[in-house]
Design a protein around this motif. Structure first.
Motif, mmCIF file in Angstrom:
data_model
loop_
_atom_site.group_PDB
_atom_site.id
_atom_site.type_symbol
_atom_site.label_atom_id
_atom_site.label_comp_id
_atom_site.label_asym_id
_atom_site.label_seq_id
_atom_site.Cartn_x
_atom_site.Cartn_y
_atom_site.Cartn_z
ATOM 1 N N PRO A 60 10.694 -1.200 -2.494
ATOM 2 C CA PRO A 60 10.708 -0.337 -1.318
ATOM 3 C C PRO A 60 11.232 1.059 -1.633
ATOM 4 C CG PRO A 60 12.628 -1.766 -1.301
ATOM 5 C CD PRO A 60 11.811 -2.151 -2.501
ATOM 6 N N ARG A 61 10.591 2.055 -1.089
ATOM 7 C CA ARG A 61 10.943 3.437 -1.404
ATOM 8 C C ARG A 61 12.166 3.861 -0.588
ATOM 9 N NH1 ARG A 61 5.057 6.012 -0.476
ATOM 10 N NH2 ARG A 61 5.041 6.959 -2.532
ATOM 11 N N THR A 62 13.084 4.521 -1.259
ATOM 12 C CA THR A 62 14.345 4.861 -0.587
ATOM 13 C C THR A 62 14.811 6.271 -0.926
ATOM 14 O OG1 THR A 62 15.622 3.934 -2.423
ATOM 15 C CG2 THR A 62 15.168 2.469 -0.567
ATOM 16 N N VAL A 63 15.531 6.851 0.018
ATOM 17 C CA VAL A 63 16.312 8.069 -0.204
ATOM 18 C C VAL A 63 17.754 7.678 0.084
ATOM 19 C CG1 VAL A 63 16.824 10.386 0.633
ATOM 20 C CG2 VAL A 63 14.434 9.627 0.452
ATOM 21 N N GLN A 64 18.581 7.688 -0.963
ATOM 22 C CA GLN A 64 19.969 7.248 -0.821
ATOM 23 C C GLN A 64 20.889 8.459 -0.892
ATOM 24 O OE1 GLN A 64 21.657 3.870 -0.740
ATOM 25 N NE2 GLN A 64 23.231 5.342 -0.108
ATOM 26 N N LEU A 65 21.639 8.683 0.199
ATOM 27 C CA LEU A 65 22.654 9.736 0.163
ATOM 28 C C LEU A 65 23.865 9.176 -0.570
ATOM 29 C CD1 LEU A 65 23.875 12.427 0.872
ATOM 30 C CD2 LEU A 65 24.130 11.666 3.239
ATOM 31 N N ARG A 66 24.267 9.840 -1.647
ATOM 32 C CA ARG A 66 25.369 9.329 -2.463
ATOM 33 C C ARG A 66 26.714 9.563 -1.776
ATOM 34 N NH1 ARG A 66 22.754 11.867 -7.376
ATOM 35 N NH2 ARG A 66 21.467 10.197 -8.258
ATOM 36 N N ASP A 67 27.679 8.755 -2.109
ATOM 37 C CA ASP A 67 29.024 8.949 -1.572
ATOM 38 C C ASP A 67 29.742 9.973 -2.437
ATOM 39 O OD1 ASP A 67 31.460 8.873 -0.415
ATOM 40 O OD2 ASP A 67 31.823 6.737 -0.689
ATOM 41 N N ALA A 68 29.810 11.201 -1.937
ATOM 42 C CA ALA A 68 30.425 12.287 -2.710
ATOM 43 C C ALA A 68 31.781 12.643 -2.138
ATOM 44 C CB ALA A 68 29.511 13.508 -2.689
ATOM 45 N N SER A 69 32.380 11.702 -1.450
ATOM 46 C CA SER A 69 33.595 12.042 -0.703
ATOM 47 C C SER A 69 34.854 11.990 -1.564
ATOM 48 C CB SER A 69 33.753 11.085 0.474
ATOM 49 O OG SER A 69 33.913 9.759 0.004
ATOM 50 N N ASP A 70 34.750 11.410 -2.754
ATOM 51 C CA ASP A 70 35.943 11.273 -3.602
ATOM 52 C C ASP A 70 37.094 10.635 -2.846
ATOM 53 O OD1 ASP A 70 34.855 12.333 -5.935
ATOM 54 O OD2 ASP A 70 35.254 14.398 -5.273
ATOM 55 N N GLY A 71 36.776 9.666 -2.041
ATOM 56 C CA GLY A 71 37.829 8.967 -1.300
ATOM 57 C C GLY A 71 38.266 9.681 -0.043
ATOM 58 N N ALA A 72 37.730 10.872 0.216
ATOM 59 C CA ALA A 72 38.111 11.605 1.438
ATOM 60 C C ALA A 72 37.181 11.182 2.578
ATOM 61 C CB ALA A 72 38.034 13.099 1.183
ATOM 62 N N ASP A 73 36.864 12.077 3.494
ATOM 63 C CA ASP A 73 36.045 11.760 4.668
ATOM 64 C C ASP A 73 34.568 11.677 4.278
ATOM 65 O OD1 ASP A 73 34.643 11.637 7.016
ATOM 66 O OD2 ASP A 73 35.782 13.214 8.012
ATOM 67 N N THR A 74 34.010 10.470 4.279
ATOM 68 C CA THR A 74 32.610 10.293 3.905
ATOM 69 C C THR A 74 31.681 11.093 4.816
ATOM 70 O OG1 THR A 74 33.181 8.034 3.315
ATOM 71 C CG2 THR A 74 30.856 8.575 3.382
ATOM 72 N N ALA A 75 31.995 11.120 6.120
ATOM 73 C CA ALA A 75 31.116 11.813 7.061
ATOM 74 C C ALA A 75 31.017 13.296 6.711
ATOM 75 C CB ALA A 75 31.625 11.627 8.489
ATOM 76 N N ALA A 76 32.157 13.912 6.397
ATOM 77 C CA ALA A 76 32.140 15.333 6.058
ATOM 78 C C ALA A 76 31.289 15.575 4.816
ATOM 79 C CB ALA A 76 33.564 15.844 5.835
ATOM 80 N N ALA A 77 31.376 14.657 3.842
ATOM 81 C CA ALA A 77 30.568 14.796 2.630
ATOM 82 C C ALA A 77 29.082 14.648 2.963
ATOM 83 C CB ALA A 77 30.997 13.750 1.596
ATOM 84 N N ASP A 112 0.847 -1.189 0.000
ATOM 85 C CA ASP A 112 0.000 0.000 0.000
ATOM 86 C C ASP A 112 0.887 1.246 0.000
ATOM 87 O OD1 ASP A 112 -1.719 2.048 0.365
ATOM 88 O OD2 ASP A 112 -2.357 1.451 2.381
ATOM 89 N N ARG A 113 0.948 1.939 -1.143
ATOM 90 C CA ARG A 113 1.813 3.118 -1.281
ATOM 91 C C ARG A 113 1.574 4.149 -0.191
ATOM 92 N NH1 ARG A 113 4.684 5.392 -5.773
ATOM 93 N NH2 ARG A 113 4.102 7.497 -5.219
ATOM 94 N N SER A 114 0.327 4.329 0.188
ATOM 95 C CA SER A 114 0.005 5.410 1.118
ATOM 96 C C SER A 114 0.625 5.178 2.493
ATOM 97 C CB SER A 114 -1.506 5.555 1.251
ATOM 98 O OG SER A 114 -2.033 4.393 1.856
ATOM 99 N N ALA A 115 0.869 3.910 2.810
ATOM 100 C CA ALA A 115 1.408 3.615 4.144
ATOM 101 C C ALA A 115 2.926 3.565 4.146
ATOM 102 C CB ALA A 115 0.863 2.276 4.632
ATOM 103 N N SER A 116 3.513 3.739 2.989
ATOM 104 C CA SER A 116 4.912 3.390 2.830
ATOM 105 C C SER A 116 5.853 4.552 3.112
ATOM 106 C CB SER A 116 5.111 2.887 1.399
ATOM 107 O OG SER A 116 6.420 2.500 1.201
ATOM 108 N N LEU A 117 6.704 4.395 4.107
ATOM 109 C CA LEU A 117 7.726 5.386 4.400
ATOM 110 C C LEU A 117 8.931 5.169 3.484
ATOM 111 C CD1 LEU A 117 7.650 5.181 8.314
ATOM 112 C CD2 LEU A 117 6.588 6.930 6.874
#
Lengths: 327, 327
Positions: B71-88, B30-35
């Motif tokens: 399943p519906r998702t929001v994916q944060l991409r890895d934009a760190s270019d090999g540096a600190d992922t957390a900072a990105a 059920d789409r309406s219930a889906s987070l």
């Protein structure tokens, strides 16, 4: 078993039933995974979950009707004829358990503890108690009640020390393991606190007046255990457990002494000694969880020194798959 | 709201997100219930659950990829270019939250607390912290950390009394309600205990030396809240909450005093006064749960006097739908 390395490992060893949605298992399309729900008369809530291998072997009487289709159920019929439903339930349970005992269908059914456990949250006419033989509780998958009291003291220098008993090497279950200072299964007819009072006398020779005056109820831990070889009974049972926890701070003049044959001796251990014994798996499994809960409440295990702190605390309080209140 | 009648009602009012299997909701047909599940780079575990109405309005940047199929998702991409992922990650969250604030898409996003919350259990290269604006935590459905300390004393006659503050009538949230003695949201860069130390000074004028020496960590309560009108923000958000609990016993010479403008005054209340105030709903919702947990741990609410004892204790420790440790 490989050596356990963390407090969370110990908590998981107690709460070791798979983290599945137990109330949904009887609806699983895969027959092999499907437990039977146990229903009491006039109550739509399942009070236990029974293994198919137990259902197959139990010498069911006409008091029970069994449905093998999905969802699989064991329904205790209302045989009270308008009288006390609880008494009818209790008689039906006794009859089938006696028959199973005579037929020697299950391991250790008659061998231990001629006492009953209460079916928590049973809703019966007249408000009477529904109960069945303690040794059969796991077969029906009803929740089991235990009461555990940790007795501790502070030295003149202000150091926290804990009275830890070692179980007799002659015990059928968990011989030689370290235990909670005072612990026992709660009989159907008593409250957890009453259980503590008589166990404190029987196991540790602690005077009833002292225990009644100074014992502090401090919460409960809950878990679902999958019965294993150590339990001495059937394997793979789904056993929801509730341990009522109590603290008793005593002066240095109070010294627990064994009275029955269940305890080899009591040792006054430092926090570090208890921690080391825990991580060496020297404690009876569920007593390790009680000790870890004590350490959480007393600020010994904290968010600052334990990376699994949050997981430990929530896992010590697993939601039970069976109702615990009548309504 | 109709009058609440039991302590369990109060606990359920705090843990008020429906008792559904939240991690399975994104898979609901059920789409309406889906987070939407929120994923961080290189981590298969969802760290938050986002309402469809929030996903629709958020001015997503190219740092995020959104999947609207089940399943519906929001994916944060890895934009760190090999540096600190957390900072990105932190930069990406800041960018989209700033854009949402400027566009005034959500209620109260920029208005309050220019401080960050930590994403609990984020597993990033280098071990750095992933964090985002406190006011946006609910929009992303990440778990939020609070720290609550109950300050109490014993009278000469041995009676337990508790220091209870009343919130200022000028507060935007929960004006005039009773509160935990000392409480606050835990900033990304601090530990819960550090939070207690500075809040004890700011809210109650309690000396840091006293607090550091005598404060006892005593556990956590966990719940999932559905944001309602009282929160001042978006409605219906799924907010997993962790409150780290502390006890501080003080002598009768220690008297908390308001220092900032959040507290109207402190009152030394008896256990019975606190109980009555709880049942009259005079406490801020989650502070009622903290007080009930205190009463459980101190033997005020017991299995002998509270029929819902078991349900209360397990419900105060709801398993969270998001990870709380990195591995």
């Amino acid at each position: 078993m490989s050596p356990l390395k963390t407090f969370l490992d110990l908590v998981k060893a107690t709460d070791n039933y798979p983290l599945v949605d137990i109330p949904r298992l009887p609806y699983a399309p895969d027959r092999s995974a499907s437990l039977y729900q146990l229903f009491l008369p006039n109550d739509p809530r399942p009070h236990g979950f029974i293994l198919p291998s137990v259902v197959d072997r139990m010498p069911w009487t006409s008091d029970f009707s069994i449905s093998h289709s999905i969802p699989r159920t064991v329904q205790l019929r209302d045989a009270s004829d308008g009288a006390d439903t609880a008494a009818a339930c209790n008689a039906a349970f006794k009859k089938v358990i006696d028959a199973a005992g005579e037929a020697q269908v299950f391991a250790n059914l008659q061998r231990v503890w001629p006492e009953d456990y209460k079916v928590l949250g049973a809703r019966c006419s007249g408000g009477s108690r529904v109960q069945l033989l303690r040794a059969a509780a796991g077969l029906f998958g009803i929740s089991c009640r235990g009461a555990h009291m940790t007795v501790y003291t502070y030295t003149a220098a202000g150091e926290l020390k804990i009275w830890v008993p070692r179980r007799s090497r002659e015990m059928m279950t968990w011989p030689g393991k370290l235990d909670t200072t005072v612990a026992g299964g709660v009989r159907a007819e008593e409250s957890p606190f009453e259980c503590i009072v008589h166990e404190a006398d029987e196991e540790a020779s602690l005077p009833g007046a002292l225990v009644r005056k100074h014992t502090k109820p401090v919460g409960v831990i809950t878990y679902v255990a999958e019965s294993a070889a150590g339990s001495g009974g059937e394997l793979g049972l789904c056993v929801p457990d509730v341990l009522y926890c109590y603290d008793l701070e005593v002066g240095q003049d109070v010294i627990p002494k064994p009275q029955d044959n269940e305890v080899e001796g009591f040792y006054l251990m430092s926090v570090d000694q208890v921690k080391e014994s825990l991580l060496r798996e020297e404690f009876k499994t569920n007593c390790a969880s009680v000790m870890i809960d004590f350490f959480i409440r007393h600020g010994v295990i904290t968010d600052d020194n334990e990376p699994d702190y949050l997981d430990i605390v929530t896992r010590l309080h697993r939601p039970l798959p069976v109702p615990t209140t009548p309504f």
